[in-house]
Write a protein that holds these residues in place. Structure first.
Motif, PDB file in Angstrom:
ATOM      1  N   THR A 248       0.856  -1.179   0.000  1.00 17.48           N
ATOM      2  CA  THR A 248       0.000   0.000   0.000  1.00 17.48           C
ATOM      3  C   THR A 248       0.894   1.233   0.000  1.00 17.48           C
ATOM      4  N   TYR A 249       0.297   2.399   0.171  1.00 12.70           N
ATOM      5  CA  TYR A 249       1.072   3.640   0.244  1.00 12.70           C
ATOM      6  C   TYR A 249       0.903   4.264   1.619  1.00 12.70           C
ATOM      7  N   TYR A 250       1.974   4.892   2.082  1.00 13.66           N
ATOM      8  CA  TYR A 250       2.037   5.420   3.446  1.00 13.66           C
ATOM      9  C   TYR A 250       2.908   6.669   3.462  1.00 13.66           C
ATOM     10  N   THR A 251       2.581   7.601   4.351  1.00 14.85           N
ATOM     11  CA  THR A 251       3.433   8.777   4.500  1.00 14.85           C
ATOM     12  C   THR A 251       3.267   9.362   5.892  1.00 14.85           C
ATOM     13  N   ARG A 252       4.117  10.293   6.226  1.00 10.98           N
ATOM     14  CA  ARG A 252       3.999  11.107   7.437  1.00 10.98           C
ATOM     15  C   ARG A 252       3.876  12.556   7.002  1.00 10.98           C
ATOM     16  N   PHE A 253       2.983  13.278   7.675  1.00  8.51           N
ATOM     17  CA  PHE A 253       2.769  14.683   7.328  1.00  8.51           C
ATOM     18  C   PHE A 253       2.347  15.446   8.575  1.00  8.51           C
ATOM     19  N   ALA A 254       3.056  16.513   8.870  1.00 11.61           N
ATOM     20  CA  ALA A 254       2.726  17.394   9.994  1.00 11.61           C
ATOM     21  C   ALA A 254       2.608  16.628  11.304  1.00 11.61           C
ATOM     22  N   GLY A 255       3.428  15.604  11.480  1.00 12.82           N
ATOM     23  CA  GLY A 255       3.424  14.851  12.715  1.00 12.82           C
ATOM     24  C   GLY A 255       2.415  13.715  12.759  1.00 12.82           C
ATOM     25  N   PHE A 256       1.661  13.517  11.670  1.00  5.40           N
ATOM     26  CA  PHE A 256       0.652  12.460  11.623  1.00  5.40           C
ATOM     27  C   PHE A 256       1.043  11.415  10.575  1.00  5.40           C
ATOM     28  N   GLU A 257       0.642  10.178  10.834  1.00  2.26           N
ATOM     29  CA  GLU A 257       0.839   9.115   9.863  1.00  2.26           C
ATOM     30  C   GLU A 257      -0.417   8.985   9.003  1.00  2.26           C
ATOM     31  N   ILE A 258      -0.221   8.727   7.714  1.00  3.73           N
ATOM     32  CA  ILE A 258      -1.335   8.553   6.788  1.00  3.73           C
ATOM     33  C   ILE A 258      -1.146   7.241   6.036  1.00  3.73           C
ATOM     34  N   VAL A 259      -2.175   6.394   6.105  1.00  4.92           N
ATOM     35  CA  VAL A 259      -2.189   5.147   5.345  1.00  4.92           C
ATOM     36  C   VAL A 259      -3.291   5.253   4.300  1.00  4.92           C
ATOM     37  N   PHE A 354       1.930  21.441  -3.958  1.00  5.32           N
ATOM     38  CA  PHE A 354       0.658  20.719  -4.140  1.00  5.32           C
ATOM     39  C   PHE A 354       0.443  19.733  -2.994  1.00  5.32           C
ATOM     40  N   ARG A 355       1.494  19.050  -2.612  1.00  5.74           N
ATOM     41  CA  ARG A 355       1.370  18.056  -1.543  1.00  5.74           C
ATOM     42  C   ARG A 355       0.980  18.722  -0.221  1.00  5.74           C
ATOM     43  N   GLU A 356       1.601  19.843   0.073  1.00  8.62           N
ATOM     44  CA  GLU A 356       1.278  20.555   1.308  1.00  8.62           C
ATOM     45  C   GLU A 356      -0.180  20.997   1.303  1.00  8.62           C
ATOM     46  N   PHE A 357      -0.631  21.541   0.167  1.00  9.58           N
ATOM     47  CA  PHE A 357      -2.027  21.962   0.061  1.00  9.58           C
ATOM     48  C   PHE A 357      -2.967  20.777   0.203  1.00  9.58           C
ATOM     49  N   LEU A 358      -2.728  19.720  -0.587  1.00 10.95           N
ATOM     50  CA  LEU A 358      -3.690  18.618  -0.660  1.00 10.95           C
ATOM     51  C   LEU A 358      -3.813  17.884   0.670  1.00 10.95           C
ATOM     52  N   LEU A 359      -2.697  17.530   1.297  1.00  9.04           N
ATOM     53  CA  LEU A 359      -2.770  16.787   2.555  1.00  9.04           C
ATOM     54  C   LEU A 359      -3.351  17.641   3.677  1.00  9.04           C
ATOM     55  N   THR A 360      -3.052  18.934   3.671  1.00  6.82           N
ATOM     56  CA  THR A 360      -3.662  19.830   4.653  1.00  6.82           C
ATOM     57  C   THR A 360      -5.168  19.871   4.455  1.00  6.82           C
ATOM     58  N   LYS A 361      -5.595  19.987   3.218  1.00  5.44           N
ATOM     59  CA  LYS A 361      -7.029  20.037   2.903  1.00  5.44           C
ATOM     60  C   LYS A 361      -7.727  18.746   3.322  1.00  5.44           C
ATOM     61  N   LEU A 362      -7.092  17.612   3.077  1.00  2.00           N
ATOM     62  CA  LEU A 362      -7.713  16.330   3.402  1.00  2.00           C
ATOM     63  C   LEU A 362      -7.828  16.128   4.911  1.00  2.00           C
ATOM     64  N   ILE A 363      -6.773  16.450   5.650  1.00  2.54           N
ATOM     65  CA  ILE A 363      -6.833  16.321   7.111  1.00  2.54           C
ATOM     66  C   ILE A 363      -7.884  17.266   7.674  1.00  2.54           C
ATOM     67  N   ASN A 364      -7.908  18.494   7.192  1.00  5.76           N
ATOM     68  CA  ASN A 364      -8.927  19.443   7.658  1.00  5.76           C
ATOM     69  C   ASN A 364     -10.334  18.955   7.313  1.00  5.76           C
TER      70      ASN A 364
END
Length: 397
Positions: A248-259, A354-364
Protein backbone atom coordinates in the motif's frame (compact mmCIF):
# COMPACT_ATOMS: atom_id res chain seq x y z
CA UNK A 1 -16.18 25.79 -14.94
CA UNK A 2 -12.87 26.30 -16.71
CA UNK A 3 -9.89 23.98 -16.62
CA UNK A 4 -7.58 26.73 -17.78
CA UNK A 5 -6.23 27.54 -14.36
CA UNK A 6 -2.88 29.03 -13.52
CA UNK A 7 0.09 26.68 -13.54
CA UNK A 8 1.81 26.18 -10.22
CA UNK A 9 5.55 25.80 -9.93
CA UNK A 10 5.67 25.84 -6.15
CA UNK A 11 8.79 23.89 -5.30
CA UNK A 12 9.77 25.71 -2.13
CA UNK A 13 11.09 23.60 0.73
CA UNK A 14 8.61 22.55 3.40
CA UNK A 15 8.79 24.60 6.60
CA UNK A 16 10.90 23.21 9.43
CA UNK A 17 7.92 23.50 11.73
CA UNK A 18 4.32 23.14 10.63
CA UNK A 19 2.24 26.15 11.60
CA UNK A 20 -1.29 25.54 12.82
CA UNK A 21 -3.97 28.22 12.81
CA UNK A 22 -7.72 28.48 13.06
CA UNK A 23 -7.70 32.02 11.72
CA UNK A 24 -5.14 34.50 10.48
CA UNK A 25 -4.50 38.01 11.68
CA UNK A 26 -6.12 40.52 9.37
CA UNK A 27 -2.96 42.59 8.88
CA UNK A 28 -1.07 39.45 7.79
CA UNK A 29 -3.83 37.88 5.78
CA UNK A 30 -2.44 38.76 2.36
CA UNK A 31 -4.82 38.19 -0.56
CA UNK A 32 -8.51 37.99 0.27
CA UNK A 33 -9.71 34.38 0.20
CA UNK A 34 -13.13 33.34 -0.96
CA UNK A 35 -14.10 29.71 -1.57
CA UNK A 36 -16.49 28.87 -4.39
CA UNK A 37 -19.29 26.81 -2.84
CA UNK A 38 -22.22 25.42 -4.80
CA UNK A 39 -25.17 23.84 -2.99
CA UNK A 40 -27.74 23.30 -5.76
CA UNK A 41 -27.28 22.23 -9.41
CA UNK A 42 -28.96 25.34 -10.83
CA UNK A 43 -26.37 27.54 -9.11
CA UNK A 44 -23.55 26.18 -11.29
CA UNK A 45 -22.83 27.81 -14.63
CA UNK A 46 -21.21 25.20 -16.85
CA UNK A 47 -18.85 25.92 -19.72
CA UNK A 48 -19.47 23.02 -22.16
CA UNK A 49 -15.88 23.27 -23.37
CA UNK A 50 -14.55 22.89 -19.84
CA UNK A 51 -16.96 20.78 -17.74
CA UNK A 52 -16.47 20.74 -13.95
CA UNK A 53 -14.66 17.82 -12.34
CA UNK A 54 -17.51 17.34 -9.85
CA UNK A 55 -21.23 17.69 -10.40
CA UNK A 56 -23.24 19.98 -8.16
CA UNK A 57 -25.62 17.68 -6.30
CA UNK A 58 -28.44 18.86 -4.07
CA UNK A 59 -27.51 18.32 -0.44
CA UNK A 60 -23.75 18.41 -1.01
CA UNK A 61 -21.54 21.46 -0.50
CA UNK A 62 -19.28 21.31 -3.53
CA UNK A 63 -16.13 23.42 -3.59
CA UNK A 64 -14.81 24.46 -6.98
CA UNK A 65 -11.50 26.17 -7.79
CA UNK A 66 -11.45 29.83 -6.73
CA UNK A 67 -9.44 32.73 -8.13
CA UNK A 68 -9.38 34.26 -4.64
CA UNK A 69 -6.89 32.20 -2.66
CA UNK A 70 -3.77 32.60 -0.53
CA UNK A 71 -1.09 29.93 -0.88
CA UNK A 72 0.62 31.23 2.25
CA UNK A 73 -2.42 30.38 4.36
CA UNK A 74 -2.23 26.60 4.24
CA UNK A 75 -2.66 25.52 7.84
CA UNK A 76 -4.19 22.66 9.76
CA UNK A 77 -7.32 23.64 11.66
CA UNK A 78 -8.20 23.06 15.31
CA UNK A 79 -4.64 22.63 16.49
CA UNK A 80 -5.46 22.60 20.20
CA UNK A 81 -8.29 20.09 19.74
CA UNK A 82 -5.90 17.61 18.15
CA UNK A 83 -3.11 17.81 20.70
CA UNK A 84 -2.99 16.63 24.35
CA UNK A 85 -4.07 20.06 25.59
CA UNK A 86 -5.21 18.91 29.02
CA UNK A 87 -2.12 16.80 29.66
CA UNK A 88 0.23 19.58 28.57
CA UNK A 89 -1.45 22.34 30.57
CA UNK A 90 -3.24 20.72 33.52
CA UNK A 91 -1.28 17.63 34.56
CA UNK A 92 0.25 18.00 38.01
CA UNK A 93 -1.25 21.47 38.51
CA UNK A 94 -3.79 22.78 41.00
CA UNK A 95 -7.21 22.62 39.36
CA UNK A 96 -10.93 22.17 39.86
CA UNK A 97 -12.77 19.49 37.86
CA UNK A 98 -16.51 19.44 37.22
CA UNK A 99 -18.84 16.82 35.76
CA UNK A 100 -22.47 17.24 34.83
CA UNK A 101 -25.27 16.67 32.37
CA UNK A 102 -26.67 13.23 31.73
CA UNK A 103 -26.06 10.14 29.61
CA UNK A 104 -27.29 11.79 26.42
CA UNK A 105 -25.57 15.13 26.98
CA UNK A 106 -22.59 14.72 29.35
CA UNK A 107 -20.06 17.40 30.26
CA UNK A 108 -16.62 17.29 31.85
CA UNK A 109 -14.70 20.49 32.59
CA UNK A 110 -11.67 21.78 34.43
CA UNK A 111 -10.29 25.11 35.64
CA UNK A 112 -6.52 25.51 36.02
CA UNK A 113 -5.87 27.50 39.21
CA UNK A 114 -2.77 29.24 37.90
CA UNK A 115 -3.32 32.92 37.08
CA UNK A 116 -2.34 34.03 33.58
CA UNK A 117 -2.80 37.79 33.24
CA UNK A 118 -5.67 37.79 35.75
CA UNK A 119 -7.34 34.82 34.04
CA UNK A 120 -7.69 31.07 34.56
CA UNK A 121 -7.28 28.57 31.74
CA UNK A 122 -10.28 26.26 31.28
CA UNK A 123 -11.38 23.28 29.23
CA UNK A 124 -14.81 21.79 28.59
CA UNK A 125 -15.48 18.45 26.92
CA UNK A 126 -18.95 18.13 25.42
CA UNK A 127 -20.35 15.26 23.36
CA UNK A 128 -19.65 16.99 20.03
CA UNK A 129 -16.75 19.32 20.73
CA UNK A 130 -13.96 20.45 23.04
CA UNK A 131 -13.63 24.07 24.15
CA UNK A 132 -10.67 26.03 25.54
CA UNK A 133 -11.35 29.44 27.04
CA UNK A 134 -9.77 31.89 29.44
CA UNK A 135 -11.91 32.85 32.44
CA UNK A 136 -11.53 36.05 34.49
CA UNK A 137 -10.40 35.12 38.00
CA UNK A 138 -13.43 35.32 40.31
CA UNK A 139 -13.24 37.24 43.57
CA UNK A 140 -13.54 34.03 45.57
CA UNK A 141 -12.74 30.39 44.85
CA UNK A 142 -16.17 29.59 46.22
CA UNK A 143 -17.76 30.97 43.06
CA UNK A 144 -15.46 29.29 40.54
CA UNK A 145 -18.25 26.90 39.54
CA UNK A 146 -20.65 29.77 38.94
CA UNK A 147 -18.03 31.62 36.88
CA UNK A 148 -17.36 28.44 34.87
CA UNK A 149 -21.08 27.95 34.20
CA UNK A 150 -21.35 31.55 33.05
CA UNK A 151 -18.33 31.18 30.76
CA UNK A 152 -19.92 28.13 29.09
CA UNK A 153 -23.56 29.17 29.45
CA UNK A 154 -24.37 28.47 25.79
CA UNK A 155 -23.00 24.95 26.01
CA UNK A 156 -24.06 23.93 29.53
CA UNK A 157 -27.47 25.60 29.53
CA UNK A 158 -29.28 24.13 32.57
CA UNK A 159 -26.80 21.32 33.29
CA UNK A 160 -26.05 20.79 36.98
CA UNK A 161 -22.31 20.58 37.72
CA UNK A 162 -20.65 18.61 40.50
CA UNK A 163 -17.11 19.28 41.69
CA UNK A 164 -14.93 16.16 41.67
CA UNK A 165 -12.85 15.73 44.84
CA UNK A 166 -10.99 12.55 43.81
CA UNK A 167 -7.39 13.54 42.86
CA UNK A 168 -7.14 10.51 40.55
CA UNK A 169 -9.61 12.16 38.18
CA UNK A 170 -6.71 13.89 36.41
CA UNK A 171 -5.31 10.52 35.30
CA UNK A 172 -8.77 9.51 34.11
CA UNK A 173 -9.05 12.70 32.04
CA UNK A 174 -5.56 12.26 30.58
CA UNK A 175 -6.45 8.73 29.46
CA UNK A 176 -9.76 9.90 28.02
CA UNK A 177 -8.07 12.73 26.11
CA UNK A 178 -5.48 10.33 24.71
CA UNK A 179 -8.23 8.02 23.39
CA UNK A 180 -9.99 10.97 21.77
CA UNK A 181 -6.91 12.12 19.88
CA UNK A 182 -6.55 11.14 16.23
CA UNK A 183 -2.96 9.98 15.79
CA UNK A 184 -3.19 8.80 12.19
CA UNK A 185 -5.47 9.05 9.16
CA UNK A 186 -6.76 6.48 6.67
CA UNK A 187 -7.62 7.90 3.24
CA UNK A 188 -9.17 6.01 0.34
CA UNK A 189 -7.85 6.32 -3.24
CA UNK A 190 -10.04 5.33 -6.19
CA UNK A 191 -8.96 5.35 -9.84
CA UNK A 192 -11.32 6.38 -12.65
CA UNK A 193 -10.30 5.79 -16.27
CA UNK A 194 -11.36 8.19 -18.98
CA UNK A 195 -15.02 7.57 -19.75
CA UNK A 196 -15.85 5.89 -16.44
CA UNK A 197 -18.78 7.41 -14.55
CA UNK A 198 -20.17 4.61 -12.39
CA UNK A 199 -18.96 3.33 -9.03
CA UNK A 200 -18.80 -0.28 -10.22
CA UNK A 201 -16.56 0.67 -13.16
CA UNK A 202 -14.11 2.53 -10.93
CA UNK A 203 -13.86 -0.19 -8.30
CA UNK A 204 -13.34 -2.70 -11.10
CA UNK A 205 -10.01 -1.19 -12.14
CA UNK A 206 -6.87 -3.25 -11.49
CA UNK A 207 -3.34 -2.10 -10.72
CA UNK A 208 -1.88 -3.42 -13.99
CA UNK A 209 -4.33 -1.39 -16.06
CA UNK A 210 -3.75 2.14 -14.81
CA UNK A 211 -2.11 5.20 -16.31
CA UNK A 212 1.33 6.71 -15.78
CA UNK A 213 -0.09 9.94 -14.28
CA UNK A 214 -2.05 7.86 -11.74
CA UNK A 215 1.07 5.93 -10.73
CA UNK A 216 2.98 9.21 -10.45
CA UNK A 217 0.21 10.57 -8.25
CA UNK A 218 0.41 7.58 -5.90
CA UNK A 219 4.16 8.07 -5.54
CA UNK A 220 3.48 11.74 -4.86
CA UNK A 221 1.06 10.85 -2.04
CA UNK A 222 3.55 8.68 -0.17
CA UNK A 223 5.90 5.72 -0.21
CA UNK A 224 4.97 2.28 -1.49
CA UNK A 225 5.35 -0.06 1.48
CA UNK A 226 5.13 -3.80 1.98
CA UNK A 227 2.16 -4.78 4.13
CA UNK A 228 3.63 -7.92 5.62
CA UNK A 229 5.42 -6.80 8.77
CA UNK A 230 4.43 -3.15 8.33
CA UNK A 231 4.91 -1.47 11.75
CA UNK A 232 2.69 1.56 11.16
CA UNK A 233 -1.08 1.99 11.55
CA UNK A 234 -2.96 -0.93 10.01
CA UNK A 235 -6.18 0.88 9.06
CA UNK A 236 -7.86 -2.51 8.74
CA UNK A 237 -5.21 -3.92 6.39
CA UNK A 238 -3.68 -7.35 6.98
CA UNK A 239 0.00 -6.97 7.86
CA UNK A 240 0.60 -10.68 8.45
CA UNK A 241 -0.81 -12.90 5.70
CA UNK A 242 -1.42 -10.56 2.71
CA UNK A 243 -5.19 -11.15 2.58
CA UNK A 244 -5.68 -7.45 1.75
CA UNK A 245 -2.93 -7.22 -0.83
CA UNK A 246 0.84 -7.12 -0.60
CA UNK A 247 1.55 -3.37 -0.66
CA UNK A 248 0.00 0.00 0.00
CA UNK A 249 1.07 3.64 0.24
CA UNK A 250 2.04 5.42 3.45
CA UNK A 251 3.43 8.78 4.50
CA UNK A 252 4.00 11.11 7.44
CA UNK A 253 2.77 14.68 7.33
CA UNK A 254 2.73 17.39 9.99
CA UNK A 255 3.42 14.85 12.71
CA UNK A 256 0.65 12.46 11.62
CA UNK A 257 0.84 9.11 9.86
CA UNK A 258 -1.34 8.55 6.79
CA UNK A 259 -2.19 5.15 5.34
CA UNK A 260 -3.94 4.95 1.99
CA UNK A 261 -6.52 2.35 1.01
CA UNK A 262 -5.67 2.15 -2.70
CA UNK A 263 -8.50 0.39 -4.51
CA UNK A 264 -6.32 -0.86 -7.37
CA UNK A 265 -3.94 -2.52 -4.87
CA UNK A 266 -6.65 -4.31 -2.86
CA UNK A 267 -7.71 -7.88 -3.80
CA UNK A 268 -9.71 -7.95 -7.03
CA UNK A 269 -12.63 -10.31 -7.57
CA UNK A 270 -13.19 -11.67 -11.07
CA UNK A 271 -16.62 -13.05 -10.14
CA UNK A 272 -18.04 -10.26 -7.97
CA UNK A 273 -18.40 -7.02 -9.97
CA UNK A 274 -19.40 -5.19 -6.76
CA UNK A 275 -15.82 -5.59 -5.45
CA UNK A 276 -17.12 -5.80 -1.89
CA UNK A 277 -13.62 -6.17 -0.38
CA UNK A 278 -12.44 -2.92 -1.95
CA UNK A 279 -15.59 -1.07 -0.96
CA UNK A 280 -15.31 -2.37 2.60
CA UNK A 281 -12.05 -0.47 3.05
CA UNK A 282 -12.70 2.71 1.07
CA UNK A 283 -16.31 2.91 2.23
CA UNK A 284 -15.13 3.12 5.84
CA UNK A 285 -12.80 6.06 5.18
CA UNK A 286 -13.99 9.58 5.95
CA UNK A 287 -12.00 10.86 2.96
CA UNK A 288 -12.05 9.38 -0.54
CA UNK A 289 -9.69 10.68 -3.23
CA UNK A 290 -10.95 9.98 -6.76
CA UNK A 291 -8.22 10.26 -9.37
CA UNK A 292 -9.78 10.97 -12.76
CA UNK A 293 -7.88 10.44 -15.98
CA UNK A 294 -10.58 11.84 -18.23
CA UNK A 295 -12.60 15.04 -18.48
CA UNK A 296 -15.83 13.50 -17.24
CA UNK A 297 -17.82 15.11 -14.45
CA UNK A 298 -18.03 12.95 -11.34
CA UNK A 299 -21.38 12.61 -9.60
CA UNK A 300 -20.57 12.06 -5.90
CA UNK A 301 -24.05 10.60 -5.37
CA UNK A 302 -22.98 7.35 -7.11
CA UNK A 303 -21.08 6.23 -4.01
CA UNK A 304 -23.14 4.15 -1.59
CA UNK A 305 -21.32 4.80 1.67
CA UNK A 306 -22.68 6.35 4.84
CA UNK A 307 -19.26 6.86 6.39
CA UNK A 308 -17.38 8.75 3.66
CA UNK A 309 -18.14 12.46 3.97
CA UNK A 310 -15.57 14.13 1.72
CA UNK A 311 -15.02 13.22 -1.96
CA UNK A 312 -11.87 14.87 -3.29
CA UNK A 313 -11.52 14.72 -7.07
CA UNK A 314 -8.03 15.09 -8.49
CA UNK A 315 -8.36 15.44 -12.26
CA UNK A 316 -5.47 14.89 -14.64
CA UNK A 317 -5.26 17.60 -17.32
CA UNK A 318 -2.66 18.71 -19.87
CA UNK A 319 -1.25 22.22 -20.20
CA UNK A 320 -0.47 24.03 -23.44
CA UNK A 321 2.87 22.19 -23.62
CA UNK A 322 1.19 18.79 -23.18
CA UNK A 323 2.59 18.48 -19.65
CA UNK A 324 0.63 16.69 -16.94
CA UNK A 325 -1.09 18.95 -14.44
CA UNK A 326 -3.70 18.30 -11.77
CA UNK A 327 -6.84 20.11 -10.63
CA UNK A 328 -8.88 19.68 -7.48
CA UNK A 329 -12.58 19.95 -6.63
CA UNK A 330 -14.31 18.62 -3.51
CA UNK A 331 -17.82 17.46 -2.64
CA UNK A 332 -18.78 17.50 1.05
CA UNK A 333 -21.76 15.71 2.52
CA UNK A 334 -24.26 17.61 4.68
CA UNK A 335 -23.03 18.43 8.16
CA UNK A 336 -19.35 18.81 7.24
CA UNK A 337 -18.18 22.16 8.58
CA UNK A 338 -16.46 24.66 6.29
CA UNK A 339 -12.69 24.21 6.21
CA UNK A 340 -9.65 25.54 4.42
CA UNK A 341 -7.44 26.06 2.65
CA UNK A 342 -9.45 27.47 -0.25
CA UNK A 343 -9.19 25.29 -3.37
CA UNK A 344 -7.17 27.47 -5.76
CA UNK A 345 -7.80 27.88 -9.47
CA UNK A 346 -4.47 26.26 -10.28
CA UNK A 347 -3.20 23.54 -12.55
CA UNK A 348 -0.83 21.89 -10.08
CA UNK A 349 2.45 20.14 -10.71
CA UNK A 350 3.28 17.15 -8.53
CA UNK A 351 5.54 18.82 -6.01
CA UNK A 352 5.96 20.09 -2.47
CA UNK A 353 3.47 22.94 -2.84
CA UNK A 354 0.66 20.72 -4.14
CA UNK A 355 1.37 18.06 -1.54
CA UNK A 356 1.28 20.55 1.31
CA UNK A 357 -2.03 21.96 0.06
CA UNK A 358 -3.69 18.62 -0.66
CA UNK A 359 -2.77 16.79 2.56
CA UNK A 360 -3.66 19.83 4.65
CA UNK A 361 -7.03 20.04 2.90
CA UNK A 362 -7.71 16.33 3.40
CA UNK A 363 -6.83 16.32 7.11
CA UNK A 364 -8.93 19.44 7.66
CA UNK A 365 -11.77 17.81 5.75
CA UNK A 366 -11.71 14.77 8.01
CA UNK A 367 -11.59 16.91 11.15
CA UNK A 368 -14.54 18.95 9.90
CA UNK A 369 -16.50 15.78 9.14
CA UNK A 370 -16.49 14.70 12.77
CA UNK A 371 -19.21 17.25 13.47
CA UNK A 372 -21.65 15.74 10.96
CA UNK A 373 -24.85 14.37 12.55
CA UNK A 374 -24.64 10.81 13.79
CA UNK A 375 -20.90 10.47 13.26
CA UNK A 376 -19.78 7.25 14.92
CA UNK A 377 -16.75 8.79 16.59
CA UNK A 378 -18.96 11.30 18.38
CA UNK A 379 -21.15 8.51 19.73
CA UNK A 380 -18.08 6.83 21.20
CA UNK A 381 -16.91 10.14 22.63
CA UNK A 382 -20.29 10.69 24.28
CA UNK A 383 -20.11 7.27 25.92
CA UNK A 384 -16.64 7.98 27.33
CA UNK A 385 -17.83 11.26 28.83
CA UNK A 386 -21.00 9.68 30.18
CA UNK A 387 -18.95 6.99 31.94
CA UNK A 388 -16.87 9.66 33.70
CA UNK A 389 -19.96 11.64 34.70
CA UNK A 390 -21.58 8.50 36.09
CA UNK A 391 -18.43 7.61 38.02
CA UNK A 392 -17.95 10.97 39.72
CA UNK A 393 -21.34 12.63 39.80
CA UNK A 394 -22.82 12.60 43.29
CA UNK A 395 -24.45 15.15 45.59
CA UNK A 396 -21.99 17.62 47.02
CA UNK A 397 -21.69 17.75 50.79
Amino acid sequence: MSLQGKDSDRSRKPPNKVTFSDEIIKEEAGPIEKPVYIYEPDELKIDPDHPPAVAAVSGFRTEYPSEQYNLENINLIEREKHMPYYKLNFEGQSQVVFVGGDETNPFVGAVLLMPEEAQYRTILWAKNDTFHRMMPIPKSKKVIKDAFKQLYANELKDAVLTEVKDPDVTNVLINMEDRMLIKHYCFGVLYAKAGQKEEEEMFGNKDDDTSRPYKDFLNFLGDRVKLEGFPGPKCGLDTKTNTTGTHTYYTRFAGFEIVYHVATMLPHSEVNPQQVEKKRHLGNDVIMIIFMDGQETLNPDIFHTKFTHVFCVVQHVKDENDKSRFRVAIANKPGVRDYGPVVPDINWKLGTGFREFLLTKLINGERSSYYAPGFAQMRTRRMWLADIVKKYEKPEK
